[in-house]
Design a protein around this motif. Sequence first.
Motif, PDB file in Angstrom:
ATOM      1  N   ARG A   1     -77.385  41.665 -71.559  1.00 54.31           N
ATOM      2  CA  ARG A   1     -76.706  40.866 -70.539  1.00 54.31           C
ATOM      3  C   ARG A   1     -77.637  39.951 -69.753  1.00 54.31           C
ATOM      4  O   ARG A   1     -77.249  38.858 -69.371  1.00 54.31           O
ATOM      5  N   MET A   2     -78.850  40.416 -69.459  1.00 54.12           N
ATOM      6  CA  MET A   2     -79.753  39.683 -68.575  1.00 54.12           C
ATOM      7  C   MET A   2     -80.910  39.024 -69.305  1.00 54.12           C
ATOM      8  O   MET A   2     -81.540  38.126 -68.769  1.00 54.12           O
ATOM      9  N   GLY A   3     -81.211  39.519 -70.465  1.00 51.44           N
ATOM     10  CA  GLY A   3     -82.397  39.068 -71.178  1.00 51.44           C
ATOM     11  C   GLY A   3     -83.522  40.064 -70.945  1.00 51.44           C
ATOM     12  O   GLY A   3     -83.549  40.772 -69.944  1.00 51.44           O
ATOM     13  N   PRO A   4     -84.463  40.117 -71.870  1.00 46.66           N
ATOM     14  CA  PRO A   4     -85.490  41.159 -71.815  1.00 46.66           C
ATOM     15  C   PRO A   4     -86.416  41.062 -70.600  1.00 46.66           C
ATOM     16  O   PRO A   4     -86.818  42.081 -70.054  1.00 46.66           O
ATOM     17  N   PHE A   5     -86.734  39.855 -70.149  1.00 48.48           N
ATOM     18  CA  PHE A   5     -87.696  39.739 -69.047  1.00 48.48           C
ATOM     19  C   PHE A   5     -87.074  40.156 -67.726  1.00 48.48           C
ATOM     20  O   PHE A   5     -87.675  40.910 -66.953  1.00 48.48           O
ATOM     21  N   ARG A   6     -85.852  39.693 -67.445  1.00 46.79           N
ATOM     22  CA  ARG A   6     -85.182  40.100 -66.208  1.00 46.79           C
ATOM     23  C   ARG A   6     -84.856  41.592 -66.232  1.00 46.79           C
ATOM     24  O   ARG A   6     -84.979  42.277 -65.226  1.00 46.79           O
ATOM     25  N   ALA A   7     -84.439  42.095 -67.392  1.00 45.85           N
ATOM     26  CA  ALA A   7     -84.126  43.518 -67.501  1.00 45.85           C
ATOM     27  C   ALA A   7     -85.377  44.359 -67.255  1.00 45.85           C
ATOM     28  O   ALA A   7     -85.327  45.378 -66.555  1.00 45.85           O
ATOM     29  N   GLU A   8     -86.508  43.940 -67.814  1.00 45.21           N
ATOM     30  CA  GLU A   8     -87.751  44.685 -67.607  1.00 45.21           C
ATOM     31  C   GLU A   8     -88.145  44.694 -66.135  1.00 45.21           C
ATOM     32  O   GLU A   8     -88.527  45.734 -65.590  1.00 45.21           O
ATOM     33  N   ARG A   9     -88.023  43.543 -65.471  1.00 41.06           N
ATOM     34  CA  ARG A   9     -88.347  43.483 -64.039  1.00 41.06           C
ATOM     35  C   ARG A   9     -87.442  44.403 -63.227  1.00 41.06           C
ATOM     36  O   ARG A   9     -87.897  45.111 -62.336  1.00 41.06           O
ATOM     37  N   LEU A  10     -86.150  44.395 -63.551  1.00 40.53           N
ATOM     38  CA  LEU A  10     -85.210  45.238 -62.825  1.00 40.53           C
ATOM     39  C   LEU A  10     -85.489  46.714 -63.071  1.00 40.53           C
ATOM     40  O   LEU A  10     -85.530  47.514 -62.126  1.00 40.53           O
ATOM     41  N   MET A  11     -85.711  47.092 -64.322  1.00 43.08           N
ATOM     42  CA  MET A  11     -85.972  48.502 -64.634  1.00 43.08           C
ATOM     43  C   MET A  11     -87.298  48.956 -64.015  1.00 43.08           C
ATOM     44  O   MET A  11     -87.419  50.096 -63.576  1.00 43.08           O
ATOM     45  N   THR A  12     -88.282  48.069 -63.967  1.00 46.42           N
ATOM     46  CA  THR A  12     -89.561  48.405 -63.351  1.00 46.42           C
ATOM     47  C   THR A  12     -89.414  48.568 -61.845  1.00 46.42           C
ATOM     48  O   THR A  12     -90.016  49.459 -61.243  1.00 46.42           O
ATOM     49  N   ALA A  13     -88.586  47.746 -61.231  1.00 50.47           N
ATOM     50  CA  ALA A  13     -88.411  47.782 -59.776  1.00 50.47           C
ATOM     51  C   ALA A  13     -87.452  48.881 -59.317  1.00 50.47           C
ATOM     52  O   ALA A  13     -87.469  49.251 -58.144  1.00 50.47           O
ATOM     53  N   ALA A  14     -86.644  49.407 -60.206  1.00 53.08           N
ATOM     54  CA  ALA A  14     -85.593  50.355 -59.813  1.00 53.08           C
ATOM     55  C   ALA A  14     -86.093  51.549 -58.993  1.00 53.08           C
ATOM     56  O   ALA A  14     -85.510  51.862 -57.959  1.00 53.08           O
ATOM     57  N   PRO A  15     -87.163  52.225 -59.391  1.00 58.15           N
ATOM     58  CA  PRO A  15     -87.590  53.374 -58.578  1.00 58.15           C
ATOM     59  C   PRO A  15     -87.951  52.995 -57.141  1.00 58.15           C
ATOM     60  O   PRO A  15     -87.581  53.697 -56.199  1.00 58.15           O
ATOM     61  N   SER A  16     -88.644  51.870 -56.959  1.00 63.96           N
ATOM     62  CA  SER A  16     -89.016  51.496 -55.595  1.00 63.96           C
ATOM     63  C   SER A  16     -87.810  51.012 -54.805  1.00 63.96           C
ATOM     64  O   SER A  16     -87.745  51.200 -53.594  1.00 63.96           O
ATOM     65  N   ILE A  17     -86.825  50.411 -55.466  1.00 64.12           N
ATOM     66  CA  ILE A  17     -85.596  50.006 -54.780  1.00 64.12           C
ATOM     67  C   ILE A  17     -84.893  51.239 -54.231  1.00 64.12           C
ATOM     68  O   ILE A  17     -84.483  51.278 -53.072  1.00 64.12           O
TER      69      ILE A  17
END
Length: 116
Positions: free
Chosen positions: A59-75
């Motif tokens: 849905r988002m593309g690999p780069f945006r998805a990676e950024r979101l998944m990487t940021a999820a724990p700190s969010i």
Amino acid sequence: MPMTEIGSNDKTHDDTIERTSIVMYGLLEQLEAVLAAPKSSDDVNLGMLMGLAMYLDDRMGPFRAERLMTAAPSIILKTDAHVVREQIERFLPVLRAFGDHLTNMDAPGPAHAPVG
């Protein structure tokens, strides 16, 4: 970074993210209950995470998805995000409606694009 700042646009200041998060939590809780046996719970959780990652990638593309998944724990830690039983109970009608939707998926209706 607040959840609304992830990605390239800050478009939601209402409770859409919170409501969606609560519904998703409830869906995952039910999915795990259906799929997991005592010895396979970790595998089921990993499968759900992998499925979410594949969905986001699509849905988002690999780069945006990676950024979101990487940021999820700190969010989650920054917002002290957690779901309490009362919140899930408020959204039970949404979960039931989704269950009805799943029940009727084989019924004739509008054509959907194939998955995959």
